[in-house]
Design a protein around this motif. Structure first.
Motif, PDB file in Angstrom:
ATOM      1  N   SER A   1       0.825  -1.201   0.000  1.00  0.00           N
ATOM      2  CA  SER A   1       0.000   0.000   0.000  1.00  0.00           C
ATOM      3  C   SER A   1       0.864   1.258   0.000  1.00  0.00           C
ATOM      4  O   SER A   1       0.604   2.209  -0.758  1.00  0.00           O
ATOM      5  N   LEU A   2       1.915   1.277   0.819  1.00  0.00           N
ATOM      6  CA  LEU A   2       2.799   2.439   0.883  1.00  0.00           C
ATOM      7  C   LEU A   2       3.543   2.639  -0.434  1.00  0.00           C
ATOM      8  O   LEU A   2       3.723   3.776  -0.896  1.00  0.00           O
ATOM      9  N   ARG A   3       3.972   1.558  -1.045  1.00  0.00           N
ATOM     10  CA  ARG A   3       4.699   1.682  -2.314  1.00  0.00           C
ATOM     11  C   ARG A   3       3.802   2.214  -3.418  1.00  0.00           C
ATOM     12  O   ARG A   3       4.210   3.072  -4.208  1.00  0.00           O
ATOM     13  N   LEU A   4       2.591   1.696  -3.484  1.00  0.00           N
ATOM     14  CA  LEU A   4       1.662   2.183  -4.502  1.00  0.00           C
ATOM     15  C   LEU A   4       1.310   3.652  -4.266  1.00  0.00           C
ATOM     16  O   LEU A   4       1.261   4.452  -5.210  1.00  0.00           O
ATOM     17  N   PHE A   5       1.061   3.995  -3.009  1.00  0.00           N
ATOM     18  CA  PHE A   5       0.730   5.387  -2.694  1.00  0.00           C
ATOM     19  C   PHE A   5       1.919   6.295  -2.989  1.00  0.00           C
ATOM     20  O   PHE A   5       1.749   7.407  -3.519  1.00  0.00           O
ATOM     21  N   GLY A   6       3.124   5.839  -2.646  1.00  0.00           N
ATOM     22  CA  GLY A   6       4.312   6.633  -2.929  1.00  0.00           C
ATOM     23  C   GLY A   6       4.555   6.798  -4.417  1.00  0.00           C
ATOM     24  O   GLY A   6       4.943   7.881  -4.880  1.00  0.00           O
ATOM     25  N   LEU A   7       4.320   5.734  -5.184  1.00  0.00           N
ATOM     26  CA  LEU A   7       4.496   5.832  -6.634  1.00  0.00           C
ATOM     27  C   LEU A   7       3.477   6.779  -7.249  1.00  0.00           C
ATOM     28  O   LEU A   7       3.806   7.597  -8.120  1.00  0.00           O
ATOM     29  N   GLY A   8       2.223   6.689  -6.794  1.00  0.00           N
ATOM     30  CA  GLY A   8       1.208   7.618  -7.278  1.00  0.00           C
ATOM     31  C   GLY A   8       1.537   9.049  -6.923  1.00  0.00           C
ATOM     32  O   GLY A   8       1.358   9.972  -7.738  1.00  0.00           O
ATOM     33  N   THR A   9       2.042   9.252  -5.704  1.00  0.00           N
ATOM     34  CA  THR A   9       2.437  10.591  -5.280  1.00  0.00           C
ATOM     35  C   THR A   9       3.626  11.091  -6.095  1.00  0.00           C
ATOM     36  O   THR A   9       3.716  12.282  -6.428  1.00  0.00           O
ATOM     37  N   GLY A  10       4.541  10.185  -6.437  1.00  0.00           N
ATOM     38  CA  GLY A  10       5.659  10.566  -7.283  1.00  0.00           C
ATOM     39  C   GLY A  10       5.207  11.030  -8.662  1.00  0.00           C
ATOM     40  O   GLY A  10       5.748  11.998  -9.217  1.00  0.00           O
ATOM     41  N   LEU A  11       4.206  10.351  -9.220  1.00  0.00           N
ATOM     42  CA  LEU A  11       3.692  10.751 -10.531  1.00  0.00           C
ATOM     43  C   LEU A  11       3.021  12.120 -10.470  1.00  0.00           C
ATOM     44  O   LEU A  11       3.179  12.944 -11.391  1.00  0.00           O
ATOM     45  N   VAL A  12       2.266  12.377  -9.409  1.00  0.00           N
ATOM     46  CA  VAL A  12       1.627  13.689  -9.308  1.00  0.00           C
ATOM     47  C   VAL A  12       2.672  14.767  -9.034  1.00  0.00           C
ATOM     48  O   VAL A  12       2.471  15.945  -9.394  1.00  0.00           O
ATOM     49  N   SER A  13       3.803  14.399  -8.440  1.00  0.00           N
ATOM     50  CA  SER A  13       4.899  15.362  -8.289  1.00  0.00           C
ATOM     51  C   SER A  13       5.463  15.742  -9.647  1.00  0.00           C
ATOM     52  O   SER A  13       5.771  16.925  -9.906  1.00  0.00           O
ATOM     53  N   VAL A  14       5.617  14.751 -10.520  1.00  0.00           N
ATOM     54  CA  VAL A  14       6.074  15.041 -11.886  1.00  0.00           C
ATOM     55  C   VAL A  14       5.054  15.922 -12.607  1.00  0.00           C
ATOM     56  O   VAL A  14       5.417  16.811 -13.394  1.00  0.00           O
ATOM     57  N   PHE A  15       3.767  15.664 -12.334  1.00  0.00           N
ATOM     58  CA  PHE A  15       2.698  16.499 -12.900  1.00  0.00           C
ATOM     59  C   PHE A  15       2.916  17.966 -12.519  1.00  0.00           C
ATOM     60  O   PHE A  15       2.874  18.862 -13.378  1.00  0.00           O
ATOM     61  N   TRP A  16       3.162  18.243 -11.241  1.00  0.00           N
ATOM     62  CA  TRP A  16       3.358  19.629 -10.802  1.00  0.00           C
ATOM     63  C   TRP A  16       4.698  20.186 -11.274  1.00  0.00           C
ATOM     64  O   TRP A  16       4.824  21.408 -11.499  1.00  0.00           O
ATOM     65  N   LEU A  17       5.699  19.339 -11.438  1.00  0.00           N
ATOM     66  CA  LEU A  17       6.957  19.803 -12.016  1.00  0.00           C
ATOM     67  C   LEU A  17       6.755  20.263 -13.462  1.00  0.00           C
ATOM     68  O   LEU A  17       7.391  21.231 -13.906  1.00  0.00           O
ATOM     69  N   GLY A  18       5.880  19.551 -14.185  1.00  0.00           N
ATOM     70  CA  GLY A  18       5.564  19.990 -15.545  1.00  0.00           C
ATOM     71  C   GLY A  18       4.930  21.366 -15.561  1.00  0.00           C
ATOM     72  O   GLY A  18       5.272  22.221 -16.398  1.00  0.00           O
ATOM     73  N   TYR A  19       4.018  21.614 -14.632  1.00  0.00           N
ATOM     74  CA  TYR A  19       3.434  22.953 -14.522  1.00  0.00           C
ATOM     75  C   TYR A  19       4.490  23.989 -14.113  1.00  0.00           C
ATOM     76  O   TYR A  19       4.457  25.141 -14.573  1.00  0.00           O
ATOM     77  N   LEU A  20       5.419  23.578 -13.252  1.00  0.00           N
ATOM     78  CA  LEU A  20       6.481  24.504 -12.836  1.00  0.00           C
ATOM     79  C   LEU A  20       7.344  24.912 -14.031  1.00  0.00           C
ATOM     80  O   LEU A  20       7.715  26.099 -14.171  1.00  0.00           O
ATOM     81  N   VAL A  21       7.664  23.940 -14.884  1.00  0.00           N
ATOM     82  CA  VAL A  21       8.440  24.248 -16.088  1.00  0.00           C
ATOM     83  C   VAL A  21       7.676  25.224 -16.976  1.00  0.00           C
ATOM     84  O   VAL A  21       8.241  26.200 -17.500  1.00  0.00           O
ATOM     85  N   ARG A  22       6.392  24.983 -17.150  1.00  0.00           N
ATOM     86  CA  ARG A  22       5.577  25.861 -18.003  1.00  0.00           C
ATOM     87  C   ARG A  22       5.489  27.272 -17.418  1.00  0.00           C
ATOM     88  O   ARG A  22       5.616  28.268 -18.142  1.00  0.00           O
ATOM     89  N   VAL A  23       5.289  27.381 -16.100  1.00  0.00           N
ATOM     90  CA  VAL A  23       5.122  28.692 -15.474  1.00  0.00           C
ATOM     91  C   VAL A  23       6.421  29.480 -15.451  1.00  0.00           C
ATOM     92  O   VAL A  23       6.429  30.703 -15.656  1.00  0.00           O
TER      93      VAL A  23
END
Length: 384
Positions: free
Chosen positions: A176-198
């Motif tokens: 459960s922790l690994r899946l949650f951490g992996l999902g959180t890692g993907l959403v971190s990349v999502f916000w990094l993409g917005y950071l690059v754009r901004v």
């Protein structure tokens, strides 16, 4: 390629949101009752609500009523609350809970106050968002604050999940922790993409963001569903034990009905509408089968005399019967009991798995039940 990625992300958006809501609703009662799981459940629930408000159909309906910015504000508020729940989950492991609630409440309240103030103070804008071309609305600082809030919360969460996901001895918790951490890692990349754009103005990350958010939703849904999967697997295992033992158990308790807690029913009804929980059903089936075998050992025929003075009997006080051999002798004893033969009061050691726990006993009886289907009775019926 980027066009295909963007199209795939758009197609998976609704299914991923639905999956996330299914997980939230199924795990809601257990998640709210358990303090350690409450923060995770709240983080996923608020993320599901924020993703719902980002669906094209919701945005289209809001635009038709000139309320697109209201939806965007609520969506970002829910996103910050989700980040706060993630921080609460992270800090639970190391911080005093009372002080943590106060600190997080102040931090989340401050971020929301600043975001709303920036939105109100900005000039007229059509829609809160980061477009592919042009400046972000309502302001660049607004988005930098929102992005940094998510990145800090998500980075801490990923570190926690990596730490405890590898150290935990509980397999379901680790998964459960690994899946949650992996999902959180993907959403971190999502916000990094917005950071690059901004920060740079480069639009190249935008086509990938929807797919990243969809995959994050799937992984977080699976993460909070791991306990449900464990319970389901356990229930299926108990059903399988009850189902496989039923033919032998039914024959045995028919011959010695006093060992059964309830009267035998049809095999299918036993599984579809059990009279007790499945865990109790499989447990009772093992115990009742063992008690019936004990009762029927009185009807096992006497051991044949040894052929030579130094030879031991084939069974008796010093010998244990294996699963296959015991199935044959119990079938013979069952026939003898049903034909009203006189009990012989044999001192026969029953077969054993070599383990004193329920799991070992269950494995032994399942082997015996498999042998019982093709076993031929040993020992004839002895009439009075």
């Amino acid at each position: 390629m980027t066009h295909g990625v963007a199209a795939l992300g758009a197609r998976l958006e609704l299914p991923s949101v639905l999956l996330l809501w299914i997980a939230v609703l199924l795990r809601g009662p257990a998640g709210l009752r358990s303090a350690p799981q409450r923060a995770v459940w709240l983080a996923v629930a608020t993320a599901a609500a924020a993703m719902t408000l980002n669906l094209p159909s919701v945005i289209g309906a809001a635009t038709r009523h000139s309320e697109a910015n209201v939806v965007a504000v609520i969506r970002n508020v829910l996103g910050v609350l989700s980040a706060g729940a993630v921080l609460y989950f992270v800090a639970q492991a190391t911080t005093d809970v009372r002080r943590l609630r106060i600190a997080l409440g102040l931090a989340v309240g401050s971020v929301l106050t600043v975001l709303l103030s920036l939105d109100l103070a900005a000039g007229p804008h059509l829609r809160i968002g980061v477009p592919a071309t042009g400046p972000p609305a309502p302001s660049r600082f607004y988005w930098l604050l929102l992005i940094s809030t998510h990145l800090v919360a998500n980075a801490l969460c990923v570190l926690l999940c990596l730490r405890y996901g590898t150290a935990s001895g509980n397999r379901s918790l680790a998964m459960s922790l690994r899946l949650f951490g992996l999902g959180t890692g993907l959403v971190s990349v999502f916000w990094l993409g917005y950071l690059v754009r901004v920060t740079t103005g480069g639009p190249w990350p935008l086509p990938w963001l929807a797919l990243l958010m969809d995959l994050h939703a799937v992984l977080r849904a699976l993460a909070i569903m791991v306990p449900a999967f464990v319970l389901l697997r356990r229930a299926l295992s108990n059903i399988a034990v009850a189902w496989r033992l039923w033919p032998m158990w039914n024959d045995l308790v028919t011959a010695v009905p006093h060992v059964a807690l309830a009267k035998p029913r049809h095999r299918i009804w036993d599984v579809l509408w059990p009279q007790v929980p499945y865990s109790v059903l499989s447990y009772r089936r093992v115990i009742e089968t063992r008690d019936a075998i004990l009762a029927l050992t009185d009807y096992i025929p006497p051991a044949p005399a040894p052929r030579s003075p130094g030879q031991s009997p084939r069974w008796g006080k010093a010998a244990d019967l294996g699963a296959h051999e015991l199935a044959h002798f119990i079938k013979g004893a069952l026939n003898a009991k049903l034909q009203d033969s006189a009990p012989t009061r044999q001192k026969v050691n029953l077969g054993s798995s070599g383990s004193r726990d329920l799991a070992g006993e269950t494995v032994f009886l399942l082997r015996m039940a498999r042998a019982y289907r093709s076993a031929s009775p040993r020992g004839g019926a002895r009439r009075r």
